[in-house]
Design a protein around this motif. Structure first.
Motif, short mmCIF file in Angstrom:
data_model
loop_
_atom_site.label_atom_id
_atom_site.label_comp_id
_atom_site.label_asym_id
_atom_site.label_seq_id
_atom_site.Cartn_x
_atom_site.Cartn_y
_atom_site.Cartn_z
N VAL A 69 0.87 -1.17 0.00
CA VAL A 69 0.00 0.00 0.00
C VAL A 69 0.91 1.22 0.00
O VAL A 69 1.77 1.37 0.87
N ILE A 70 0.72 2.06 -1.00
CA ILE A 70 1.54 3.26 -1.16
C ILE A 70 0.70 4.46 -0.74
O ILE A 70 -0.44 4.61 -1.18
N GLN A 71 1.26 5.29 0.10
CA GLN A 71 0.55 6.48 0.57
C GLN A 71 0.65 7.60 -0.46
O GLN A 71 1.33 8.60 -0.26
N ALA A 72 -0.03 7.35 -1.56
CA ALA A 72 -0.08 8.32 -2.66
C ALA A 72 -1.33 8.02 -3.47
O ALA A 72 -1.76 6.86 -3.53
N PRO A 73 -1.91 9.04 -4.10
CA PRO A 73 -3.09 8.81 -4.93
C PRO A 73 -2.79 7.87 -6.09
O PRO A 73 -1.65 7.80 -6.58
N ARG A 74 -3.81 7.20 -6.54
CA ARG A 74 -3.69 6.23 -7.63
C ARG A 74 -3.08 6.85 -8.89
O ARG A 74 -2.24 6.23 -9.55
N ASP A 75 -3.47 8.08 -9.25
CA ASP A 75 -2.93 8.69 -10.46
C ASP A 75 -1.43 8.93 -10.34
O ASP A 75 -0.69 8.85 -11.31
N ARG A 76 -0.94 9.20 -9.13
CA ARG A 76 0.50 9.41 -8.91
C ARG A 76 1.26 8.09 -9.07
O ARG A 76 2.32 8.04 -9.71
N VAL A 77 0.72 7.02 -8.49
CA VAL A 77 1.37 5.71 -8.61
C VAL A 77 1.33 5.26 -10.07
O VAL A 77 2.32 4.74 -10.60
N TRP A 78 0.20 5.51 -10.73
CA TRP A 78 0.09 5.15 -12.14
C TRP A 78 1.15 5.86 -12.98
O TRP A 78 1.79 5.25 -13.83
N ARG A 79 1.36 7.13 -12.73
CA ARG A 79 2.37 7.88 -13.48
C ARG A 79 3.77 7.29 -13.25
O ARG A 79 4.57 7.17 -14.19
N ALA A 80 4.06 6.89 -12.02
CA ALA A 80 5.37 6.29 -11.71
C ALA A 80 5.57 4.97 -12.45
O ALA A 80 6.70 4.61 -12.79
N LEU A 81 4.48 4.27 -12.72
CA LEU A 81 4.54 3.00 -13.45
C LEU A 81 4.56 3.20 -14.96
O LEU A 81 5.31 2.53 -15.67
N SER A 82 3.70 4.06 -15.46
CA SER A 82 3.42 4.10 -16.89
C SER A 82 4.27 5.09 -17.69
O SER A 82 4.30 5.01 -18.91
N ASN A 83 4.95 6.00 -17.02
CA ASN A 83 5.86 6.92 -17.70
C ASN A 83 7.24 6.25 -17.71
O ASN A 83 7.83 6.03 -16.65
N ALA A 84 7.73 5.90 -18.88
CA ALA A 84 8.97 5.12 -18.96
C ALA A 84 10.15 5.78 -18.25
O ALA A 84 10.90 5.12 -17.52
N GLU A 85 10.32 7.08 -18.44
CA GLU A 85 11.45 7.76 -17.79
C GLU A 85 11.31 7.73 -16.28
O GLU A 85 12.28 7.51 -15.56
N GLU A 86 10.09 7.94 -15.78
CA GLU A 86 9.88 7.92 -14.34
C GLU A 86 10.03 6.49 -13.79
O GLU A 86 10.60 6.29 -12.73
N PHE A 87 9.54 5.50 -14.53
CA PHE A 87 9.73 4.10 -14.17
C PHE A 87 11.22 3.82 -13.98
O PHE A 87 11.64 3.21 -13.00
N GLY A 88 12.01 4.28 -14.94
CA GLY A 88 13.45 4.07 -14.86
C GLY A 88 14.09 4.68 -13.63
O GLY A 88 15.04 4.13 -13.08
N GLN A 89 13.56 5.82 -13.17
CA GLN A 89 14.12 6.49 -12.00
C GLN A 89 14.04 5.61 -10.76
O GLN A 89 15.01 5.46 -10.02
N TRP A 90 12.87 5.02 -10.49
CA TRP A 90 12.74 4.20 -9.27
C TRP A 90 13.22 2.78 -9.49
O TRP A 90 13.68 2.12 -8.56
N PHE A 91 13.14 2.29 -10.73
CA PHE A 91 13.54 0.92 -11.01
C PHE A 91 15.06 0.77 -11.09
O PHE A 91 15.60 -0.30 -10.84
N GLY A 92 15.73 1.86 -11.45
CA GLY A 92 17.19 1.82 -11.55
C GLY A 92 17.67 1.46 -12.94
O GLY A 92 18.62 0.70 -13.11
N THR A 93 17.01 2.03 -13.96
CA THR A 93 17.43 1.79 -15.33
C THR A 93 17.24 3.07 -16.15
O THR A 93 16.34 3.85 -15.88
N ASP A 94 18.09 3.26 -17.11
CA ASP A 94 18.04 4.46 -17.92
C ASP A 94 17.08 4.27 -19.09
O ASP A 94 17.41 3.59 -20.06
N LEU A 95 15.89 4.85 -18.99
CA LEU A 95 14.90 4.77 -20.06
C LEU A 95 14.60 6.15 -20.64
O LEU A 95 13.53 6.39 -21.19
N LYS A 96 15.58 7.06 -20.50
CA LYS A 96 15.39 8.42 -21.01
C LYS A 96 15.03 8.41 -22.49
O LYS A 96 15.63 7.69 -23.28
N GLY A 97 14.01 9.22 -22.84
CA GLY A 97 13.59 9.36 -24.22
C GLY A 97 12.71 8.23 -24.74
O GLY A 97 12.32 8.24 -25.89
N GLN A 98 12.38 7.27 -23.87
CA GLN A 98 11.55 6.15 -24.30
C GLN A 98 10.13 6.29 -23.74
O GLN A 98 9.90 7.01 -22.77
#
Length: 155
Positions: free
Chosen positions: A15-44
Motif C-alpha cells: 500500500v503506497i501512501q499516494a493517490p492512484r494517479d500518482r502511482v500510475w504515473r510512476a509506473l506508466s511513464n517510462a522515464e519515471e519508471f526508470g528512476q525508481w527501477f534503476g534503469t536508464d529509459l530516457k527518451g523512451q
C-alpha cells in the motif's frame, strides 16, 4: 498436508501512501519508471507491443539490461510487460527463452492510498538450469522494487 511452494509465479503487494494517479504515473511513464527501477529509459515511452531497453544501475551487475516488451496498458488499472528474468550472463542468448510476464495492478486503498500488486508469472518455462536462481533473484528484487516505487511515488 502442506501446500507445495509456488514455483511459477511471484506475487507481492504494497500500500503506497499516494493517490492512484500518482502511482500510475510512476509506473506508466517510462522515464519515471526508470528512476525508481534503476534503469536508464530516457527518451523512451511505454506502448503495447513496443520494446524498451536501458542499462540497469545499482544492482551489482555490470552491463545488465532492462529489456522488455510492453504487453498491456489499462490506464490507472493495469500495466504489464514481458522480459527475461535475471539476464546477468552475457554468454546466454536470452532471446531463445520464453519471457516471463510482469503485471502491475492498482486499486484504491483507505486514506487516499493505492494498493499496488505485482505478479511475475511464467517461471516454469524458464530453462531448468537457471529457473530457481532467476526465481530467487526476482523474488527478492520485487520486494526491493516495491519499496522503491513507494518511496518515489510518495515524495
Amino acid at each position: 498436508m502442506e501446500k507445495p511452494a509456488a514455483t511459477d509465479r511471484i506475487e507481492r503487494h504494497i500500500v503506497i501512501q499516494a493517490p492512484r494517479d500518482r502511482v500510475w504515473r510512476a509506473l506508466s511513464n517510462a522515464e519515471e519508471f526508470g528512476q525508481w527501477f534503476g534503469t536508464d529509459l530516457k527518451g523512451q515511452t511505454f506502448a503495447p507491443g513496443q520494446r524498451v531497453r536501458g542499462l540497469v544501475s545499482g544492482c551489482g551487475h555490470d552491463n545488465v539490461w532492462f529489456d522488455a516488451v510492453v504487453d498491456r496498458i489499462e490506464p490507472q488499472n493495469l500495466f504489464s510487460y514481458r522480459w527475461h528474468p535475471a539476464p546477468i550472463d552475457p554468454a546466454v542468448d536470452y532471446d531463445q527463452e520464453e519471457p516471463t510476464l510482469v503485471t502491475f495492478t492498482l486499486k484504491d486503498a483507505p486514506g487516499q492510498g493505492t494498493l499496488l500488486t505485482v505478479v511475475e508469472s511464467g517461471f516454469d518455462k524458464v530453462p531448468p538450469q537457471r529457473r530457481l536462481e532467476a526465481f530467487r533473484m526476482n523474488d527478492g528484487g520485487w520486494a526491493a522494487q516495491l519499496k522503491n516505487i513507494a518511496r518515489h511515488a510518495s515524495q
